[in-house]
Design a protein around this motif. Structure first.
Motif, PDB file in Angstrom:
ATOM      1  N   ASP A 136       0.794  -1.241  -0.060  1.00 63.70           N
ATOM      2  CA  ASP A 136      -0.208   0.066   0.268  1.00 63.70           C
ATOM      3  C   ASP A 136       0.793   1.138  -0.011  1.00 63.70           C
ATOM      4  O   ASP A 136       0.754   2.237  -0.769  1.00 63.70           O
ATOM      5  CB  ASP A 136      -0.883  -0.040   1.426  1.00 63.70           C
ATOM      6  CG  ASP A 136      -2.078   1.205   1.202  1.00 63.70           C
ATOM      7  OD1 ASP A 136      -2.137   1.595   0.175  1.00 63.70           O
ATOM      8  OD2 ASP A 136      -2.315   1.363   2.459  1.00 63.70           O
ATOM      9  N   ALA A 178      -7.902  -5.109  -6.347  1.00 61.65           N
ATOM     10  CA  ALA A 178      -8.227  -5.238  -4.801  1.00 61.65           C
ATOM     11  C   ALA A 178      -7.610  -6.789  -4.367  1.00 61.65           C
ATOM     12  O   ALA A 178      -7.463  -6.806  -3.551  1.00 61.65           O
ATOM     13  CB  ALA A 178      -9.643  -5.042  -4.429  1.00 61.65           C
ATOM     14  N   ARG A 183      -8.617  -4.477  -0.470  1.00 59.47           N
ATOM     15  CA  ARG A 183      -9.615  -3.620  -0.850  1.00 59.47           C
ATOM     16  C   ARG A 183      -9.381  -1.892  -0.200  1.00 59.47           C
ATOM     17  O   ARG A 183      -9.916  -1.040  -0.903  1.00 59.47           O
ATOM     18  CB  ARG A 183     -11.036  -4.051  -0.282  1.00 59.47           C
ATOM     19  CG  ARG A 183     -12.025  -3.201  -0.481  1.00 59.47           C
ATOM     20  CD  ARG A 183     -12.539  -2.966  -1.991  1.00 59.47           C
ATOM     21  NE  ARG A 183     -13.473  -2.058  -2.126  1.00 59.47           N
ATOM     22  CZ  ARG A 183     -13.660  -0.742  -2.177  1.00 59.47           C
ATOM     23  NH1 ARG A 183     -12.294  -0.087  -1.861  1.00 59.47           N
ATOM     24  NH2 ARG A 183     -14.684  -0.031  -2.233  1.00 59.47           N
ATOM     25  N   GLU A 184      -8.810  -2.164   1.297  1.00 57.42           N
ATOM     26  CA  GLU A 184      -8.620  -0.782   1.825  1.00 57.42           C
ATOM     27  C   GLU A 184      -7.361  -0.166   1.384  1.00 57.42           C
ATOM     28  O   GLU A 184      -6.947   0.941   2.163  1.00 57.42           O
ATOM     29  CB  GLU A 184      -8.982  -1.228   3.139  1.00 57.42           C
ATOM     30  CG  GLU A 184     -10.243  -1.462   3.625  1.00 57.42           C
ATOM     31  CD  GLU A 184     -11.462  -0.566   3.259  1.00 57.42           C
ATOM     32  OE1 GLU A 184     -11.041   0.523   3.121  1.00 57.42           O
ATOM     33  OE2 GLU A 184     -12.415  -1.282   2.864  1.00 57.42           O
ATOM     34  N   THR A 185      -6.630  -0.422   0.278  1.00 56.30           N
ATOM     35  CA  THR A 185      -5.381   0.273   0.134  1.00 56.30           C
ATOM     36  C   THR A 185      -5.732   1.610  -0.827  1.00 56.30           C
ATOM     37  O   THR A 185      -7.012   1.771  -1.291  1.00 56.30           O
ATOM     38  CB  THR A 185      -4.790  -0.664  -0.846  1.00 56.30           C
ATOM     39  OG1 THR A 185      -5.060  -1.247  -2.009  1.00 56.30           O
ATOM     40  CG2 THR A 185      -4.220  -1.701  -0.144  1.00 56.30           C
ATOM     41  N   CYS A 188      -6.546   1.214  -4.573  1.00 59.49           N
ATOM     42  CA  CYS A 188      -8.007   0.603  -4.919  1.00 59.49           C
ATOM     43  C   CYS A 188      -9.078   1.756  -4.393  1.00 59.49           C
ATOM     44  O   CYS A 188      -9.763   1.718  -5.073  1.00 59.49           O
ATOM     45  CB  CYS A 188      -8.236  -0.581  -3.985  1.00 59.49           C
ATOM     46  SG  CYS A 188      -7.411  -1.983  -4.569  1.00 59.49           S
ATOM     47  N   ASN A 189      -8.754   2.562  -3.421  1.00 58.00           N
ATOM     48  CA  ASN A 189      -9.690   3.631  -3.024  1.00 58.00           C
ATOM     49  C   ASN A 189      -9.877   4.672  -4.171  1.00 58.00           C
ATOM     50  O   ASN A 189     -10.746   5.241  -4.666  1.00 58.00           O
ATOM     51  CB  ASN A 189      -9.451   4.311  -1.779  1.00 58.00           C
ATOM     52  CG  ASN A 189      -9.686   3.061  -0.670  1.00 58.00           C
ATOM     53  OD1 ASN A 189     -10.496   2.600  -0.552  1.00 58.00           O
ATOM     54  ND2 ASN A 189      -8.816   3.533   0.341  1.00 58.00           N
TER      55      ASN A 189
END
Length: 490
Positions: A136, A178, A183-185, A188-189
């Motif tokens: 990330d 993702a 998903r929360e990187t 990806c955002n």
């Protein structure tokens, strides 16, 4: 360090390309939005996969080394333990046997093994979280330059199809990356935000297109054919459907709902057709009223009773006749939209909805035409008497023959006019020649014929009913209902 290194590699891929100019710089294709964004996404996906594979291999190698060191440590430990046992055996053979049979020794060994396995599991979970955190941080550096370039593409006002394809491409890579980074990187955002922006651009284009159509509804053609905007809208929708059917779907994702796209594209077109039909109906009513005033001001000639009925009811039927072309125009437009959608799975529900709208308009059209014919024959205002006659008790109310609207003389003139329509001597039944779908045209003609036959059967049964006191019912209603049905071809 790796954060900055990846940022520089990304900028280099955008502006300078690979070694020796191959592959070519990504920004060479900046004029082609789909390829430009697709190349950037492909580069990010390729690098993220390579980075993750590299770190997974590195961590696996590290754990392999640690595992072998642990094995060596355990081996040395057990060798030392064996040497200690051998020394004790020299002192006492009995103590050696007891030591070997001591259950506490097995328990200690098992507990050591369990602790080792638990440590490995805990370490693997921690390493997975640490790996996600490291990746990330590394890919966080490319988020801003990538986001700026995609936003520039969206602000350049791409076409409707291009914006839809961009939205689908971004959504595919949202799920794909993702799965690699989490998903929360940050990357990806960024992808999800850009996907939402592309989707918003697509629906804004649809909204602007629809508002323009509603602002300037077209004139209805002489042949009541659909306006060019209907064909253009259907053509665009078919292209979007092809794009939707061929879009890439990752294993962890699913295709987005397509109903909002169909509604956003076709609903304004249908509303445009309805407004055009209303304007055409109002225009037709105005012409008809002027034509009726002109005919009423013409010379007064002697007329027969049947001619009087027809002429007196012409002014009442002009407004009804002006509605028929508007209805036929709407039916033609809806059919032009529905026909290409038949057999398309994603549009099955909307096609069914259109079919219900078409059936409703055909039903209203048939009712208007039947009422127009009955009105011109002077029978429309008398039908409620016949309905009441069949539904009421014999002892209640006066017989129909004694009512002013349904006297034998009045009915005789009306039925002569009705037979004139049926037999084609005075006029002809509507054939809906301007309805462009042959099956609908045939069905509408059959429905008109059946409605007229049912209306005549009601009148015939009321005349033949003794309680209505008609003196010579057979001379008044000369044709039985079966004969009328035969004449009408039903």
């Amino acid at each position: 360090m790796r954060h900055n290194a990846l940022f520089r590699r990304f900028i280099s891929a955008l502006t300078r390309g690979g070694p020796g100019g191959m592959p070519r710089p990504i920004e060479v294709h900046a004029h082609d939005p789909l390829r430009y964004v697709g190349d950037m996404l492909g580069w990010l996906h390729q690098v993220s996969k390579k980075r993750k594979d590299f770190y997974i291999v590195s961590v696996s190698l590290l754990y392999t080394v640690i595992f072998y060191f642990q094995l060596i440590f355990n081996f040395i430990y057990f060798v030392n333990f064996a040497c200690l046992v051998s020394l004790q055996a020299l002192a006492s053979e009995r103590e050696l046997v007891l030591a070997l049979l001591d259950p506490d020794a097995s328990i200690d060994t098992g507990s050591t093994t369990n602790r080792f396995s638990k440590n490995v599991d805990n370490d693997s979970g921690k390493i997975e979280a640490d790996l996600t955190f490291v990746l990330d941080r590394i890919f966080e550096g490319v988020c801003r330059p990538f986001k700026v370039r995609v936003e520039q593409v969206l602000q350049s006002q791409p076409s409707l199809i291009i914006s839809y394809k961009l939205s689908n491409t971004l959504e595919f890579y949202c799920y794909t990356i993702a799965d690699l980074l989490g998903r929360e990187t940050a990357l990806c955002n960024t992808l999800w935000a850009l996907k939402d922006a592309a989707q918003k651009t697509f629906f804004e284009i649809l909204k602007s297109r629809g508002e323009k159509l509603l602002r300037y509804p077209p004139l209805v053609a002489v042949d009541l054919s659909p306006p060019p905007a209907v064909r253009e809208g259907v053509s665009v929708l078919l292209e979007i459907i092809e794009t939707y059917n061929s879009m890439m779907v990752p294993a962890s994702g699913k295709k987005p709902a397509f109903d909002p796209v169909i509604s956003a594209l076709l609903d304004p077109i249908i509303q445009m057709c309805e407004r055009a039909a209303e304007a055409h109906k109002s225009k037709g009513a105005g012409h008809s009223s002027r034509r009726s005033r002109k005919s009423s001001d013409s010379g007064q000639l002697s007329k027969s009773a049947v001619d009087a009925i027809l002429s007196n009811n012409n002014s009442a039927t002009f407004s009804q006749n002006s509605e028929s072309p508007a209805k036929i125009f709407l039916i033609n437009c809806l059919c032009a939209i529905q026909q290409p959608l038949l057999g398309r799975e994603v549009a099955a529900d909307y096609a069914k909805k259109l079919g219900m709208m078409i059936d409703n308009h055909v039903h209203v059209l048939v009712e208007k035409e039947v009422d127009t014919i009955l009105t011109r024959c002077g029978l429309s205002m008398k039908m409620h008497h016949f309905h009441n006659s069949l539904n009421k008790d014999t002892t209640v109310g006066a017989p129909l023959a004694e009512l002013e609207d349904t006297t034998p003389a009045s009915l005789s003139d009306c039925l002569k006019a009705f037979f004139g329509f049926i037999l084609g001597s005075e006029s002809s039944l509507p054939e809906f020649e301007q309805m462009q779908v042959p099956k609908l045209r045939a069905d509408a003609c059959i429905q008109v014929a059946r409605s007229l036959a049912d209306a005549y059967e009601l009148i015939y049964n009321s005349i033949m009913d003794p309680k209505n006191s008609y003196p010579d019912p057979k001379s008044l209603a000369r044709h039985p209902p079966d004969q009328i049905r035969t004449i009408l071809g039903i």
